[in-house]
Design an enzyme around this catalytic site. Structure first.
Site, PDB file in Angstrom:
ATOM      1  N   ASP A  58      -6.925  -2.671   3.939  1.00 56.89           N
ATOM      2  CA  ASP A  58      -5.896  -3.489   3.595  1.00 56.89           C
ATOM      3  C   ASP A  58      -6.158  -4.880   3.858  1.00 56.89           C
ATOM      4  O   ASP A  58      -5.898  -5.934   3.510  1.00 56.89           O
ATOM      5  CB  ASP A  58      -4.656  -3.025   3.900  1.00 56.89           C
TER       6      ASP A  58
ATOM      7  N   ASP B  85       1.007  -1.205   0.123  1.00 59.77           N
ATOM      8  CA  ASP B  85      -0.007   0.032   0.046  1.00 59.77           C
ATOM      9  C   ASP B  85       1.047   1.161  -0.080  1.00 59.77           C
ATOM     10  O   ASP B  85       2.187   1.104   0.444  1.00 59.77           O
ATOM     11  CB  ASP B  85      -0.951  -0.080   1.268  1.00 59.77           C
TER      12      ASP B  85
ATOM     13  N   ASP C 170      -1.349  -1.051   5.931  1.00 60.05           N
ATOM     14  CA  ASP C 170      -1.583  -0.720   7.418  1.00 60.05           C
ATOM     15  C   ASP C 170      -3.088  -0.349   7.760  1.00 60.05           C
ATOM     16  O   ASP C 170      -3.144   0.244   8.962  1.00 60.05           O
ATOM     17  CB  ASP C 170      -0.782   0.610   7.885  1.00 60.05           C
TER      18      ASP C 170
END
Length: 831
Positions: free
Chosen positions: A723, A520, A719
């Site tokens: 996700d 990410d 995080d």
């Protein structure tokens, strides 16, 4: 309300709850409720019942007789669900008890007390399937035990938020303590002479043997019962595994030792020891059981946490919503009771209860849990809002458009639940080899028994039994039970020192084989917080004055980027100038007066509304946008004075970490909810191989599934809440420790410092740990494979040597020592 026949409230009264149980429960869901907390309540049959939510109160009101009492499955007494102090969850079902004693009896043997009486407790949702944690192909429509290995089946649905302790974990923990309590003095008696402890001599040889018998019996005949059941199931279903070896080894060692202790004359004098006693192996049987329970308890504790990610997600959804009724009145209702088309008021600091669109009002909403982006989004009438996101500043009214299971948050919960269950546990190397090893050992023992019975010296039967017992003892999987847990335990400690937290052995095994890493952007590659990056003055205004004016304006602003500008001014020692006559234009910018001059800060649209020419700085502004930065212009008395740029900065360690990951052979892919321009700007500066922008949570999971379908072994690092589905679906999920709890719960590996270099260290740790485990299994099976033919009497025709069970037990112990010593080397592995 009328009291149903047979229930007049005389079984329990208010003073019972206050004076005896000191517990007030919601009779519907079993949660404890504070009567003073202003929660819903209802008087029924002369008793006041308290509920955690309006939804539970309505369920009780509809069918109170269902929720009044439950039957204690141990003693059969009727127990008040509203005041029972003792309650636990068994396979998703709430079970109530009259006393701590009944609860303890149930926990010790839940299978023995499971019956129709417990069905009166609140069950899992109807139709919930159950599966075995070790054999996911086993699916049942009801709770029970796995027909292959005997383990308790677990519900496949979303776990209840108030899920209680696992009865199996409680039972195994109790059996572990009993095993350890009896095994320690047993070891002291049997192994004392080897370490200079004269305990056996002080007691006397015959008395010591009987003391061992007394100490080993509770462990072998009571504590190990679940193991025998699993071993039997493995034989019945023709799927030999570690439980088969444990059942045979422990049972054989104990049975042989009992005969040796009670009927020593049955055995030949050639195997007698000092004092004319036959050697016994009670300690081998007892210690094996204790060691296996250690591994089982650790495994059960890890499995109990698998629902934590889903419960963390569910906690993001508010429990109530502020409903606006048709007559204009407002009241709080359970979020489950919100219907399509309802009007709901959302106040500052509250989470949005359901998906919908803004009907009236305006605000900024933090949608980072969905998009992963740190900058809150401005909302006006007609804009969509998502349930679970956080309302920051204003108040607005939304029209409910998606409720219940259709909300975005519910879909994410469902994705995580399915992804966690779809990942079948890796069948351990122990079980794979055991499927061949177990039948081989049994065949060798039978062959040895037959051979010695036919052609062995007299007494043939005694020699035949000795040979068969020696084979089974030397093959007993003491070292096999240690091989993986020891390495994982030491690797876990080693990883923690390096800032790498490991969830289980499966994550390590998979990570050693990963070839593709998805990352990410926000919070993983970047700091996750917008910061002022550029100050570009224009005309006769210097940088300090430009920034001081901008900071003065933003101090009175609710704009999401205001904090970045004010903080940036403080870092650059530009003191904010006092502003009066502050005005805000939603979606465009702010303005005010600094003394006699008018200051405006906003986007290009606001500047065009004021007729300000942006041409002198348009090229610079476009260049900053190409770098993924948000640009704002500053005007003084409607003349362009400069621009400011804000961005989520890349972490200092990210670039070197990406290079190191490439060197380990990993392909690095960025998947972010941010826009294409920003994503490509960050990716090109870091040398990332592939970019996927504007990706929603479903898209990240879909990307993982797509890559895996092509044969890639995928790790996902992130995080945020957005996700979580991808972290759970990937072969290995890696959570940044600075992020959301749900991300950490969904991941197999967590990096404490949120440093991407931790992935490099985790990769090296995975490689050395898996190599260490394979070495341990080699030691364990190697000793056994070599010892089995010797124990069967292979050397007797040549040298006249017969491997006694004592030597077999020593060989088994040596393999355990070798495994432990090898695992300890992980403490000093270079990462």
């Amino acid at each position: 309300m009328k009291t149903p026949h047979g229930h007049h409230g005389h079984h329990f009264h208010d003073h019972d709850a206050a004076d005896i149980h000191h517990v007030v429960r919601d009779p519907v869901c079993g949660m404890t409720v504070d009567p003073e907390a202003g929660k819903p309540s209802l008087q029924y049959g002369g008793v006041i019942y308290h509920f955690c939510s309006e939804g539970c109160r309505q369920k009780f009101e509809a069918t109170p007789e269902v929720y009044l009492t439950s039957t204690d499955p141990v003693c059969g007494m009727s127990v008040s669900r509203a005041t029972s102090k003792y309650m636990l969850k068994d396979h998703g079902t709430r079970v109530y008890f009259c006393s701590a004693g009944c609860q303890a009896k149930f926990e010790a043997d839940p299978a023995g007390y499971r019956n129709e009486s417990s069905a009166s407790a609140t069950p899992m949702p109807k139709g919930t399937p159950y599966t075995c944690p070790m054999h996911p192909e086993v699916v049942s429509d009801r709770p029970g035990d796995c027909p292959k290995c005997g383990m308790a089946l677990e519900p496949m649905g979303v776990p209840p938020a108030d899920e209680g302790k696992s009865p199996e974990l409680l039972d195994f923990t109790r059996r572990l303590w009993v095993s350890a309590l009896f095994s320690l003095p047993l070891l002291a008696i049997s192994m004392g002479p080897m370490v200079g402890l004269p305990l056996r001599e002080a007691i006397g040889e015959p008395q010591a043997t009987f003391a061992e018998l007394i100490l080993a019996t509770p462990v072998v005949l009571w504590a190990a019962l679940p193991f025998y059941r699993r071993a039997l199931m493995s034989l019945v279903n023709r799927s030999p595994n570690m439980w088969t070896l444990i059942g045979l080894g422990v049972g054989t060692a104990y049975l042989y030792s009992v005969i040796a202790a009670l009927a020593p004359d049955f055995f030949p004098h050639s195997i007698r020891q000092h004092g004319d006693v036959v050697p016994v192996y009670f300690e081998a049987a007892s210690v094996i059981v204790a060691l296996v329970f250690v591994g089982q308890v650790l495994e059960l504790k890890a499995r109990e946490k698998t629902g934590s990610a889903i419960r963390a997600l569910l906690d993001l959804a508010p429990k109530t919503a502020r409903l606006i009724r048709s007559d204009g009145s407002e009241s709080d209702i359970a979020v489950d009771d919100v219907r399509l088309g309802d009007l709901v008021r959302v106040r500052p600091g509250e989470r949005v209860p359901v998906d919908g669109s803004v009907s009236e009002g305006q605000s900024t909403v933090d949608e980072s849990m969905i998009s992963g982006e740190p900058i809150p989004v401005e909302k006006q009438p007609g804009d969509a809002v998502i349930g679970g996101t956080m309302n920051r500043t204003g108040t607005f009214v939304l029209i409910a458009e998606k409720v219940g299971a259709d909300t975005t948050l519910s879909r994410i919960v469902d994705l995580v639940a399915k992804a966690q269950r779809s990942r079948a546990p890796i069948q351990s190397a122990v079980d794979r080899v055991s499927s061949v090893f177990v039948p081989t050992v049994v065949a060798a023992a039978v062959l040895a028994f037959v051979a010695w019975s036919v052609v062995g010296p007299e007494p043939r039967l005694a020699h035949a039994i000795l040979a068969a017992v020696a084979v089974l003892i030397i093959a007993c999987p003491c070292a096999l039970g240690l091989a993986t847990p020891m390495s994982i335990m030491i690797a876990t400690g080693r990883g923690a020192r390096e800032g790498v937290l490991l969830k289980d052995a499966e994550a390590l095994e998979r990570f050693a084989r990963v070839d593709t890493l998805i990352v990410d952007k926000t919070g993983t590659l970047t700091e996750g917080k917008p910061r002022l990056t550029d100050v570009v003055p224009f005309g006769d205004v210097d940088e300090t004055r430009l920034l001081a004016l901008a900071a003065g304006l933003e101090r009175g602003s609710e704009h999401p980027l205001a904090e970045a500008i004010v903080s940036g001014a403080q870092e650059r020692n530009a003191n904010a100038i006092a502003i009066s006559g502050f005005e805000s234009r939603t979606g465009k910018g702010v303005s005010g007066k600094a003394g006699e001059i008018r200051v405006t800060l906003g986007n290009a649209a606001m500047m065009r509304d004021l007729g300000i020419d942006l041409a002198p700085l348009s090229e610079k502004a476009q260049a900053l946008r190409d770098e993924g930065k948000t640009v704002m212009f500053v005007a003084i008395d409607e003349r362009l004075a400069g621009l400011l740029a804000v961005a989520d900065r890349v972490k200092q360690t990210t670039e070197s970490a990406i290079r190191a990951l490439h060197q380990t052979g990993l392909k690095v892919i960025m998947a972010t909810g941010d826009n294409e321009r920003t994503a490509r700007a960050v990716a090109s500066s870091l040398g990332i191989d592939e970019v996927h922008a504007d990706v929603l949570p479903e898209g990240k999971k879909a990307l993982v599934d797509q890559l895996r379908s092509r044969g890639a072994v995928v790790a996902m690092a992130g995080d945020g809440v957005n996700d979580a589905p991808a972290l759970a679906a990937a072969d290995v999920g890696i959570a940044m420790g600075t992020g959301a709890d749900v991300a950490m719960e969904s991941a197999g590996i967590t990096l404490v410092k949120g440093d991407l270099n931790g992935i490099v260290r985790a990769r090296r740790l995975a490689a050395v740990t898996m190599r260490n485990i394979r070495q341990n299994l080699g030691f364990a099976f190697g000793y056994n494979a070599l010892g089995v033919p010797l124990a069967a009497g292979l050397l007797y025709p040549i040298f006249g040597l017969l491997l006694s069970p004592m030597i077999a037990a020593a060989a088994m112990s040596l393999s355990s020592v070798s495994v432990i010593a090898n695992a300890l080397r992980l403490r000093y592995a270079r990462l």
